[in-house]
Design a protein around this motif. Structure first.
Motif, short mmCIF file in Angstrom:
data_model
loop_
_atom_site.label_atom_id
_atom_site.label_comp_id
_atom_site.label_asym_id
_atom_site.label_seq_id
_atom_site.Cartn_x
_atom_site.Cartn_y
_atom_site.Cartn_z
N LEU A 318 11.58 -7.90 106.17
CA LEU A 318 12.87 -9.32 107.38
C LEU A 318 12.73 -10.53 107.85
O LEU A 318 13.29 -11.20 107.96
CB LEU A 318 12.44 -8.27 108.04
N ARG A 319 11.56 -10.58 107.19
CA ARG A 319 11.05 -12.26 107.85
C ARG A 319 11.71 -13.19 106.48
O ARG A 319 12.43 -13.84 107.08
CB ARG A 319 9.27 -12.04 107.94
N GLU A 320 11.08 -12.97 105.22
CA GLU A 320 11.12 -13.48 104.82
C GLU A 320 13.55 -13.69 104.65
O GLU A 320 14.08 -15.00 104.78
CB GLU A 320 11.26 -12.71 103.12
N LEU A 321 14.07 -12.43 105.18
CA LEU A 321 14.97 -12.74 105.77
C LEU A 321 15.83 -13.38 106.50
O LEU A 321 16.71 -14.40 106.12
CB LEU A 321 15.97 -11.13 105.40
N MET A 322 15.15 -13.47 107.62
CA MET A 322 15.88 -14.34 108.70
C MET A 322 15.25 -15.51 108.24
O MET A 322 15.92 -16.20 109.08
CB MET A 322 14.68 -13.27 109.65
N LEU A 323 14.04 -15.56 107.45
CA LEU A 323 13.94 -16.89 107.55
C LEU A 323 14.84 -18.30 106.36
O LEU A 323 14.89 -18.71 106.81
CB LEU A 323 12.26 -17.15 106.96
N TYR A 324 14.93 -17.51 106.04
CA TYR A 324 16.49 -17.76 104.42
C TYR A 324 17.74 -17.84 104.84
O TYR A 324 18.69 -18.99 104.96
CB TYR A 324 16.45 -16.26 103.69
N VAL A 325 18.12 -17.20 106.00
CA VAL A 325 18.56 -16.87 107.02
C VAL A 325 19.27 -17.82 108.22
O VAL A 325 20.47 -19.02 108.08
CB VAL A 325 19.21 -15.75 107.85
N SER A 326 18.09 -18.78 108.85
CA SER A 326 18.06 -19.62 109.83
C SER A 326 18.38 -20.91 108.80
O SER A 326 18.74 -22.37 109.41
CB SER A 326 16.94 -19.62 109.99
N SER A 327 17.55 -20.65 107.77
CA SER A 327 17.75 -22.53 106.34
C SER A 327 19.08 -22.50 106.65
O SER A 327 19.81 -23.35 106.64
CB SER A 327 16.58 -21.83 105.75
N LEU A 328 19.80 -21.00 105.84
CA LEU A 328 21.45 -20.91 105.12
C LEU A 328 22.27 -22.14 106.32
O LEU A 328 23.17 -22.17 106.67
CB LEU A 328 21.56 -20.13 105.37
N LEU A 329 21.98 -21.52 107.82
CA LEU A 329 22.26 -21.55 108.88
C LEU A 329 22.73 -23.32 109.48
O LEU A 329 23.82 -23.71 109.75
CB LEU A 329 22.33 -20.80 110.01
N ASP A 330 21.55 -23.60 108.96
CA ASP A 330 21.50 -25.65 108.91
C ASP A 330 22.53 -25.80 107.94
O ASP A 330 23.52 -27.63 108.24
CB ASP A 330 20.45 -25.83 108.68
N THR A 331 23.24 -25.09 107.01
CA THR A 331 23.88 -25.92 105.88
C THR A 331 25.71 -25.83 106.17
O THR A 331 26.17 -25.66 105.66
CB THR A 331 23.49 -25.45 104.51
N ILE A 332 25.77 -24.92 106.96
CA ILE A 332 26.99 -24.46 107.53
C ILE A 332 27.70 -24.34 108.98
O ILE A 332 27.02 -24.51 109.77
CB ILE A 332 27.38 -22.31 107.57
N PRO A 333 28.30 -25.48 108.88
CA PRO A 333 29.06 -25.85 110.18
C PRO A 333 29.42 -24.92 111.22
O PRO A 333 29.51 -24.42 110.37
CB PRO A 333 29.89 -26.84 109.94
N VAL A 334 29.11 -25.39 112.08
CA VAL A 334 29.77 -24.77 113.66
C VAL A 334 31.38 -24.63 114.17
O VAL A 334 32.22 -25.70 113.79
CB VAL A 334 29.18 -24.96 114.37
N GLU A 335 32.39 -23.58 113.66
CA GLU A 335 33.91 -23.99 112.83
C GLU A 335 34.22 -24.09 114.56
O GLU A 335 34.27 -23.29 115.72
CB GLU A 335 34.31 -22.91 111.77
N GLU A 336 35.14 -24.38 114.99
CA GLU A 336 36.06 -25.02 115.70
C GLU A 336 37.26 -23.54 116.03
O GLU A 336 37.10 -22.74 114.87
CB GLU A 336 37.19 -26.00 116.44
N ALA A 337 37.53 -23.04 117.34
CA ALA A 337 38.26 -22.19 116.99
C ALA A 337 39.60 -22.20 116.44
O ALA A 337 40.27 -23.71 116.31
CB ALA A 337 38.80 -21.49 118.85
N GLU A 338 40.28 -21.29 115.23
CA GLU A 338 41.14 -21.28 114.42
C GLU A 338 42.54 -21.60 115.36
O GLU A 338 42.76 -21.62 116.79
CB GLU A 338 41.06 -20.40 114.33
N GLU A 339 42.98 -22.45 114.98
CA GLU A 339 44.54 -23.05 116.19
C GLU A 339 45.41 -21.32 115.45
O GLU A 339 45.72 -21.90 114.84
CB GLU A 339 45.00 -24.36 115.45
N GLU A 340 45.92 -21.29 116.49
CA GLU A 340 46.62 -19.86 116.40
C GLU A 340 48.58 -20.98 117.47
O GLU A 340 48.00 -22.11 117.94
CB GLU A 340 47.03 -18.74 116.75
N GLU A 341 49.79 -20.33 117.15
CA GLU A 341 50.59 -21.00 118.37
C GLU A 341 49.99 -20.81 119.42
O GLU A 341 49.84 -19.05 120.02
CB GLU A 341 51.81 -20.09 117.70
#
Length: 422
Positions: A318-341
């Motif tokens: 689990l530690r290895e999984l969470m460490l990888y997840v944390s590092s991967l999140l640094d490469t994924i931008p936070v999206e703005e809320a999707e524009e809807e009508e």
């Protein structure tokens, strides 16, 4: 209790009526008009409160009304404005117009505000209608009605990472092991009926919010099982950790499970299906899981998805999984809320229609007529002139002529009848 959808009725306050008043002072026997304006009605305002986690408050109370404005008074005293009604909601609340299903507001940050129903404007007092030729107006405006509508509140969890997978594959156990969350855990399907959130804080890595989301089954995109409720909360995550039971103790095939879950995501939303994914091969410590794990890894290699061998029950991997997840999140931008009508309220207009009655009278009806009759004092000559001027300005006199009205014909408005004179 977790409540993530609520339908409520909101009504903003009505505007106060303008006042009809005249100065009555010593040595001023013919004082002019001094009627004050009515106050504006209060708005219905939603505000984000980070201390809230559910929409439970809106489950039991369904109707909310803001305060109306006070009426105007003599001596040019204006009526007090009605107080806004502030309704607190958790972050991640989307407010939709119930009739059109369009978004009115998407509230995500602490303190963010949205006015959902606007209060009515206060009516003008008779002092406002004084002119050099109309020095003693004996009429005033009524207040405008406040906006009202049914709205749907929809809560979407604001988590960085979502744990997805079939029921009973170990998502809740993973959350309890890597965060301080204490979800209900038992060995039966749908133990998790509501989403659980926890903060992963591992030494040497950035913390992130992890959501254990209720198990998904086939047909979820059509609302089967926990269906749409599940998928709603996955929408805003940046990364999905797909938890798969590789033990085979329930007779399931892990490769088949992976594709079934992803098919449901795709049927619900193409964007959702394209979110980055990792596979957490859980229950890998159970004897007989090796062959399933090998097949799963071979299949995931073909589509470029990384597989982590874990055992949530023993904390293995689990530690290895969470460490990888944390590092991967640094490469994924936070999206703005999707524009809807977005929902755009229609401008409030007062309408009328003219019909010919069986007795030959011309009948004018509608909200325009109601408001005009409330404003005017038809027994006062000055007010009656104002009344006629408004009818002319709005094209009603001309429309009556176009319909063939003649001198002496009757014009009916609500309970009043007038004789038309050219």
């Amino acid at each position: 209790m977790f409540v993530d959808v609520a339908k409520i009725y909101v009504k903003a306050g009505d505007g106060g009526n303008g006042s009809v008043s005249f100065r009555r002072e010593k040595y001023v026997p013919f004082g002019g008009p001094d009627g004050g304006d009515g106050g504006d009605g209060g708005d219905i305002v939603f505000v984000v409160d980070n201390g809230m986690r559910t929409l439970l408050d809106f489950k039991y109370k369904k109707k909310y009304e803001a305060q109306s404005g006070a009426n105007g008074a003599g001596s040019n005293m204006f009526g007090r404005d009605g107080e806004d009604l502030i309704l607190k909601v958790p972050p991640g609340t989307v407010i939709r117009d119930a009739e059109t299903n369009r978004i009115i507001a998407d509230l995500t940050k602490e303190g963010q505000r949205a006015t959902v129903a606007k209060g009515g404007r206060g009516g003008r007092g008779n002092a406002r209608f004084a002119t050099p030729t109309r020095q003693a107006p004996d009429f005033a405006e009524p207040g405008m009605p406040g906006e009202e509508r049914w709205v749907v509140l929809e809560l979407k969890l604001l988590a960085d990472v979502g744990l997805i997978g079939f029921p009973n594959v170990g998502k809740s156990t993973i959350l309890s092991m890597v965060t301080g969350a204490k979800p209900k855990i038992a060995n039966y399907h749908f133990t998790t009926l509501t989403p659980n959130l926890g903060v992963v804080d591992i030494h040497g890595a950035k913390g992130f919010v992890l959501a254990d989301i209720p198990g998904l089954i086939e047909g979820a995109h059509e609302g089967v099982g926990l269906g749409i409720e599940f998928l709603r909360h996955v929408e805003r995550t940046r990364l999905l950790v797909h938890v798969i039971d590789v033990s085979g103790i329930e007779g399931r095939d892990p490769v088949d499970d992976f594709y079934k879950i992803n098919e449901e995501l795709k049927l619900y939303s193409e964007k959702l299906a394209n979110k980055p994914q990792l596979v957490a091969a859980n229950k890998s410590d159970i004897p007989g899981s090796e062959e399933n794990l090998k097949r799963l890894k071979e299949e995931m290699d073909k589509i470029g998805i990384k597989v982590f061998k874990i055992s949530a029950a023993t904390n293995q991997g689990l530690r290895e999984l969470m460490l990888y997840v944390s590092s991967l999140l640094d490469t994924i931008p936070v999206e703005e809320a999707e524009e809807e009508e977005m929902f755009i309220p229609e401008e409030k207009r007062f309408t009328y229609e003219i019909k010919r009655d069986d007795d030959g009278a011309f009948v004018i009806s509608g909200s325009f007529v109601d408001r005009l009759l409330m404003s005017a004092n038809i027994y006062d000559s000055e007010s009656l002139k104002y009344f006629h001027k408004v009818l002319e300005k709005h094209g009603i006199i001309q429309k009556l002529k176009d319909m063939g009205i003649e001198d002496g014909d009757t014009v009916r408005m609500n309970d009043f009848e007038f004789e038309f004179v050219e």
